[in-house]
Design a protein around this motif. Structure first.
Motif, mmCIF file in Angstrom:
data_model
loop_
_atom_site.group_PDB
_atom_site.id
_atom_site.type_symbol
_atom_site.label_atom_id
_atom_site.label_comp_id
_atom_site.label_asym_id
_atom_site.label_seq_id
_atom_site.Cartn_x
_atom_site.Cartn_y
_atom_site.Cartn_z
ATOM 1 N N VAL A 188 28.240 18.740 27.424
ATOM 2 C CA VAL A 188 28.722 19.991 28.004
ATOM 3 C C VAL A 188 29.663 19.671 29.167
ATOM 4 O O VAL A 188 29.318 18.897 30.068
ATOM 5 C CB VAL A 188 27.545 20.856 28.484
ATOM 6 N N SER A 242 45.159 25.731 30.084
ATOM 7 C CA SER A 242 44.237 24.628 30.361
ATOM 8 C C SER A 242 44.621 23.286 29.747
ATOM 9 O O SER A 242 43.998 22.274 30.060
ATOM 10 C CB SER A 242 42.842 24.998 29.838
ATOM 11 N N GLY A 264 32.311 20.821 24.978
ATOM 12 C CA GLY A 264 32.761 22.170 25.299
ATOM 13 C C GLY A 264 31.973 22.685 26.480
ATOM 14 O O GLY A 264 31.096 22.011 27.010
ATOM 15 N N ARG A 265 32.266 23.899 26.887
ATOM 16 C CA ARG A 265 31.630 24.422 28.099
ATOM 17 C C ARG A 265 30.318 25.136 27.817
ATOM 18 O O ARG A 265 29.534 25.388 28.736
ATOM 19 C CB ARG A 265 32.583 25.381 28.809
ATOM 20 N N ASN A 266 30.046 25.498 26.567
ATOM 21 C CA ASN A 266 28.858 26.269 26.223
ATOM 22 C C ASN A 266 27.895 25.402 25.426
ATOM 23 O O ASN A 266 28.128 25.102 24.253
ATOM 24 C CB ASN A 266 29.258 27.513 25.420
ATOM 25 N N TYR A 294 37.243 18.404 21.940
ATOM 26 C CA TYR A 294 37.007 19.372 23.015
ATOM 27 C C TYR A 294 37.248 20.772 22.462
ATOM 28 O O TYR A 294 38.299 21.051 21.880
ATOM 29 C CB TYR A 294 37.917 19.096 24.212
ATOM 30 N N MET A 323 34.050 16.892 33.223
ATOM 31 C CA MET A 323 34.836 16.596 32.030
ATOM 32 C C MET A 323 35.179 15.108 31.973
ATOM 33 O O MET A 323 35.134 14.487 30.900
ATOM 34 C CB MET A 323 36.107 17.444 32.026
ATOM 35 N N ALA A 335 33.055 21.749 31.409
ATOM 36 C CA ALA A 335 33.960 22.889 31.559
ATOM 37 C C ALA A 335 35.295 22.428 32.126
ATOM 38 O O ALA A 335 35.375 21.458 32.891
ATOM 39 C CB ALA A 335 33.342 23.935 32.481
ATOM 40 N N ILE A 336 36.360 23.151 31.764
ATOM 41 C CA ILE A 336 37.693 22.800 32.226
ATOM 42 C C ILE A 336 37.798 22.888 33.739
ATOM 43 O O ILE A 336 38.518 22.104 34.372
ATOM 44 C CB ILE A 336 38.737 23.711 31.543
ATOM 45 N N ASP A 337 37.062 23.833 34.350
ATOM 46 C CA ASP A 337 37.140 23.970 35.808
ATOM 47 C C ASP A 337 36.209 23.008 36.538
ATOM 48 O O ASP A 337 36.003 23.129 37.747
ATOM 49 C CB ASP A 337 36.846 25.407 36.233
ATOM 50 N N ASP A 338 35.648 22.031 35.829
ATOM 51 C CA ASP A 338 34.813 20.983 36.425
ATOM 52 C C ASP A 338 35.390 19.625 36.027
ATOM 53 O O ASP A 338 34.888 18.957 35.120
ATOM 54 C CB ASP A 338 33.368 21.125 35.933
#
Length: 340
Positions: free
Chosen positions: A53, A82, A31-33, A6, A62, A55-58
């Protein structure tokens, strides 16, 4: 074995992926990008890597990205912001979890909050799988074996040359208050924030004079369950504790280049005093702290896959055989010396 990295497109992540491949482990780049992930995969040996893909806020996304994998190596700092969220999601997906955090309070939070969840899920959770966090803890365990019950254990770090990655600067900025205070000590069964340093100087290996040191928030202070306090090179500590101006970190290069990494040297000294007054000293020496962290993270996850480990949040010496692990690290130029 299939292992998520990650933050695979970050500086530490891009060093860790090839080390997994060298050990026959299939990396999954997460990762998020998406664009940066795909760019990170456009190198020899990993062009066909699985890219996901998330994101930590999802948390749902994840969790889906971690589904079906054996382990997660989290290289995405700052971990204080995080790290616990990624660890919780990995545990829920029944993946072993490791991270490359050097952030003392983030490491402590994982030990304090996730033990029961990891035990129920049947997975091992090992924070601070780094150039210092693993060898420091393993050598401390051997000092315990050598002396028996300890009255005091002091750990000291020094680094020369190299440089600091942009991600590491972000991590230190996120924990600036902890860095300025010197972090935690463990004394008489309690965590203490304002305990003064018990050493003002240390003679490091290959040196003839003592180097000034100050109290510093080290990883092994959290993992070693005895009287332990961390001190570090005073000059480096002052640099990391200095507040950086806006925009400074974003304008830094992503990390040290290959030449700087190869020129860097580090040493860790652990001084132990037994309850009967006997003393012993453990010394760890190596180079290229970021490359060494990648080697240690990959070797740790390989051992989880082949040898297993108890379920729960574990210190390195609880998860791995110290002598065997340190012997393997010698192949990569990480030398240890333990003597009374």
């Amino acid at each position: 074995m299939r292992v998520a990295v990650y933050g695979a497109y970050g500086y530490q992540g891009r060093l860790t992926v090839p080390e997994l491949i060298r050990r026959g482990i299939e990396p999954v780049l997460i990762g998020r990008n998406g664009d940066r992930l795909r760019a990170a995969a456009e190198v020899p040996d990993i062009a066909d890597a699985d890219v996901r893909v998330a994101a930590i806020d999802d948390p749902g996304g994840m969790a889906g990205a971690f589904a079906g994998l054996d382990a997660v190596i989290n290289c995405a700092g700052p971990f204080t912001l995080s790290g616990t969220a990624v660890a919780r999601t990995a545990i829920a997906a029944r993946c072993h979890y490791l991270d490359t955090s050097g952030e003392q309070l983030a490491i402590q939070r994982i030990y304090d909050t996730l033990c029961r969840d990891a035990e129920i899920a049947g997975v091992a959770v090992i924070p601070a799988v780094t150039d210092a966090g693993v060898p420091g803890d393993l050598v401390a365990h051997q000092l315990f074996d050598l002396l028996g019950s300890l009255d005091e254990l002091i750990s000291a770090h020094v680094f020369a040359g190299g440089g600091i990655s942009r991600g590491s600067y972000r991590s230190f900025a996120a924990i600036s208050a902890t860095t300025q205070s010197g972090g935690l000590s463990f004394f008489d069964g309690e965590w203490i924030l304002d305990e003064p340093a018990r050493r003002t100087s240390i003679v490091f290996p290959r040196a003839t004079t003592a180097v000034p040191v100050v109290k510093f928030a080290l990883q092994e202070v959290v993992s070693v369950p005895r009287h332990v306090q961390g001190v570090g090179d005073a000059e480096l500590a002052a640099q990391l504790a200095t507040e950086v101006p806006p925009g400074f970190i974003e304008n830094l290069p992503e990390g040290p280049d290959d030449e700087a990494r190869n020129d860097q040297r580090f040493a860790i000294v652990l001084e132990a005093v037994a309850t009967d007054g006997a003393t012993a000293r453990g010394v760890i020496e190596g180079s290229d702290s970021y490359g060494t962290t990648a080697v240690i993270a990959a070797e740790a996850v390989r051992r989880l896959g082949t040898d297993g480990a108890p379920a729960g949040v574990l210190a390195p010496a609880q998860a791995f055989d110290p002598k065997s692990f340190l012997a393997d690290l010698q192949k990569f130029g990480i030398e240890t010396d333990i003597r009374r």
